[in-house]
Design an enzyme around this catalytic site. Structure first.
Site, mmCIF file in Angstrom:
data_model
loop_
_atom_site.group_PDB
_atom_site.id
_atom_site.type_symbol
_atom_site.label_atom_id
_atom_site.label_comp_id
_atom_site.label_asym_id
_atom_site.label_seq_id
_atom_site.Cartn_x
_atom_site.Cartn_y
_atom_site.Cartn_z
ATOM 1 C CE1 TYR A 1 -4.339 1.376 0.375
ATOM 2 C CE2 TYR A 1 -3.233 2.896 1.872
ATOM 3 C CZ TYR A 1 -4.334 2.547 1.108
ATOM 4 O OH TYR A 1 -5.426 3.374 1.071
ATOM 5 C CE LYS B 1 -6.794 7.649 -0.957
ATOM 6 N NZ LYS B 1 -7.953 8.407 -1.453
HETATM 7 N N1 LIG Z 1 -12.309 0.511 0.457
HETATM 8 C C1 LIG Z 1 -11.570 0.795 1.519
HETATM 9 O O1 LIG Z 1 -11.296 -0.044 2.392
HETATM 10 C C2 LIG Z 1 -11.076 2.187 1.729
HETATM 11 C C3 LIG Z 1 -10.475 2.517 2.949
HETATM 12 C C4 LIG Z 1 -10.017 3.815 3.156
HETATM 13 C C5 LIG Z 1 -10.170 4.767 2.174
HETATM 14 N N2 LIG Z 1 -10.746 4.427 0.981
HETATM 15 C C6 LIG Z 1 -10.867 5.477 -0.032
HETATM 16 O O2 LIG Z 1 -12.215 5.589 -0.431
HETATM 17 C C7 LIG Z 1 -12.265 5.959 -1.813
HETATM 18 C C8 LIG Z 1 -13.112 4.955 -2.578
HETATM 19 O O3 LIG Z 1 -12.550 3.659 -2.434
HETATM 20 P P1 LIG Z 1 -13.326 2.368 -2.984
HETATM 21 O O4 LIG Z 1 -12.749 1.215 -2.270
HETATM 22 O O5 LIG Z 1 -14.796 2.622 -2.969
HETATM 23 O O6 LIG Z 1 -12.798 2.349 -4.516
HETATM 24 P P2 LIG Z 1 -13.386 1.588 -5.802
HETATM 25 O O7 LIG Z 1 -14.437 0.610 -5.403
HETATM 26 O O8 LIG Z 1 -12.199 1.108 -6.540
HETATM 27 O O9 LIG Z 1 -14.071 2.770 -6.636
HETATM 28 C C9 LIG Z 1 -13.251 3.789 -7.152
HETATM 29 C C10 LIG Z 1 -14.112 4.819 -7.832
HETATM 30 O O10 LIG Z 1 -13.238 5.864 -8.285
HETATM 31 C C11 LIG Z 1 -13.465 6.076 -9.667
HETATM 32 N N3 LIG Z 1 -12.239 6.527 -10.306
HETATM 33 C C12 LIG Z 1 -11.043 5.887 -10.393
HETATM 34 N N4 LIG Z 1 -10.159 6.644 -11.061
HETATM 35 C C13 LIG Z 1 -10.808 7.799 -11.380
HETATM 36 C C14 LIG Z 1 -10.439 8.980 -12.060
HETATM 37 N N5 LIG Z 1 -9.197 9.143 -12.569
HETATM 38 N N6 LIG Z 1 -11.354 9.960 -12.217
HETATM 39 C C15 LIG Z 1 -12.608 9.821 -11.729
HETATM 40 N N7 LIG Z 1 -13.026 8.721 -11.082
HETATM 41 C C16 LIG Z 1 -12.135 7.719 -10.919
HETATM 42 C C17 LIG Z 1 -13.983 4.765 -10.203
HETATM 43 O O11 LIG Z 1 -14.757 5.051 -11.374
HETATM 44 P P3 LIG Z 1 -14.847 4.059 -12.669
HETATM 45 O O12 LIG Z 1 -15.162 2.695 -12.168
HETATM 46 O O13 LIG Z 1 -15.944 4.682 -13.468
HETATM 47 O O14 LIG Z 1 -13.528 4.132 -13.354
HETATM 48 C C18 LIG Z 1 -14.850 4.294 -9.030
HETATM 49 O O15 LIG Z 1 -16.135 4.871 -9.085
HETATM 50 C C19 LIG Z 1 -10.821 6.042 -2.279
HETATM 51 O O16 LIG Z 1 -10.368 7.360 -2.154
HETATM 52 C C20 LIG Z 1 -10.091 5.144 -1.299
HETATM 53 O O17 LIG Z 1 -8.729 5.459 -1.177
HETATM 54 C C21 LIG Z 1 -11.193 3.168 0.738
#
Ligand SMILES: NC(=O)c1ccc[n+]([C@@H]2O[C@H](COP(=O)([O-])OP(=O)(O)OC[C@H]3O[C@@H](n4cnc5c(N)ncnc54)[C@H](OP(=O)(O)O)[C@@H]3O)[C@@H](O)[C@H]2O)c1
Length: 254
Positions: free
Chosen positions: A154, A161
């Site tokens: 990570y 981040k």
């Molecule tokens: N899941 C976790 O455990 C976790 C924990 C802490 C923080 N976070 C944070 O929460 C956020 C969401 O995480 P997630 O796990 O829900 O991610 P995810 O399921 O991979 O979804 C990512 C989203 O971001 C979009 N995306 C990716 N690249 C992009 C770009 N260049 N421009 C615009 N949209 C873009 C994708 O759109 P498309 O599919 O249309 O490309 C998708 O809708 C992130 O910032 C992540 O770091 C997640």
């Protein structure tokens, strides 16, 4: 208690995962919503239909948040079609899970453009709209424990981040007196498309039970969305430049 009726929210990366949950939660609270996506157009359209069924105005915009021109066009669309912007949730992120030793310049640039520089593009374009909101404009940025903890595979995302969280704090300094709050939600592990791709994902998801203090209850995207909703609402007007950790207690557990 939280009523965002008449307000407009833009959620980056809201076609899937946590961003999707945030868009839905803001719409349930009354906001009209702009869904942003890059590749998942079908998922974005499905979410838009769900939000429209709540009686909200909704639109989907394809834009890569790492590209300044895309961001300017997206914010221009919001200005033209909705005439205002009250809430910006910056959730979109990328990076890939790999050791730092296997990270290339291309990987680094992609993560930094999408996860970090995007906040500069977004707020340069959107600050005038957020500043002219009828109440305080709200910016909520999604970050993770990788800002201050070392997690396997990570390093690149965690480093990005950390930069993102620091940038958010500095944006709070620049925009606070201009009527805008900028805060961060630091989420614990949530099962989404991206985290399901983590090496050893099943063990990590199973291990959450021992790290958190929530009994059988696991952190879900909707829990993160609830914290985002608070920071998007007038209830948090005096919360500025802060990080709200939503992880069921995992980060305080040795
Ligand atoms: N899941 C976790 O455990 C976790 C924990 C802490 C923080 N976070 C944070 O929460 C956020 C969401 O995480 P997630 O796990 O829900 O991610 P995810 O399921 O991979 O979804 C990512 C989203 O971001 C979009 N995306 C990716 N690249 C992009 C770009 N260049 N421009 C615009 N949209 C873009 C994708 O759109 P498309 O599919 O249309 O490309 C998708 O809708 C992130 O910032 C992540 O770091 C997640």
């Amino acid at each position: 208690m939280i009523d965002l009726s008449g307000k407009v929210a833009l959620v980056t990366g809201s076609s899937r995962g946590i961003g999707r949950a945030c868009a839905l939660r803001l719409a349930e609270a009354g906001a009209d919503v702009v869904i942003n996506y890059v590749t998942s157009g079908r998922e974005a359209d499905e979410l838009a239909a769900q939000i429209a069924a709540l009686g909200r105005n909704v639109a989907c915009v394809r834009a890569d948040v790492g590209q300044e021109e895309d961001v300017e066009d997206m914010v221009g669309f919001v200005r033209q079609e909705f005439g205002r912007l009250d809430v910006l949730v910056h959730n979109a992120a990328t990076g890939g899970f790999r050791p730092l030793a296997a990270t290339t310049q291309r990987h680094f640039d992609a993560a930094m453009h999408t996860n970090v520089l995007s906040l500069v593009h977004l707020l340069k374009a959107a600050a005038p709209l957020l500043e002219s909101a009828t109440a305080r404009g709200k910016v909520v940025v999604l970050s993770s424990h990788g800002t201050h903890m070392a997690l396997p595979m990570y390093g690149l995302i965690g480093g990005s981040k950390a930069a993102l969280t620091a940038l958010a704090r500095h944006w709070a300094l620049e925009l606070g007196d201009r009527g805008v709050n900028v805060n961060v939600v630091e989420a614990g592990l949530v099962e989404t498309d991206s985290t399901r791709r983590l090496p050893g994902a099943a063990e990590m998801f199973a291990g959450r039970k021992h790290k958190t203090m929530m009994g059988e209850r696991m952190l879900e995207a909707c829990d993160v969305a609830d914290a985002v909703l608070f920071l998007a609402s007038p209830l948090s007007d005096l919360v500025q430049g802060q990080t709200l950790v939503v992880d069921g207690g995992a980060a305080i557990h040795v």
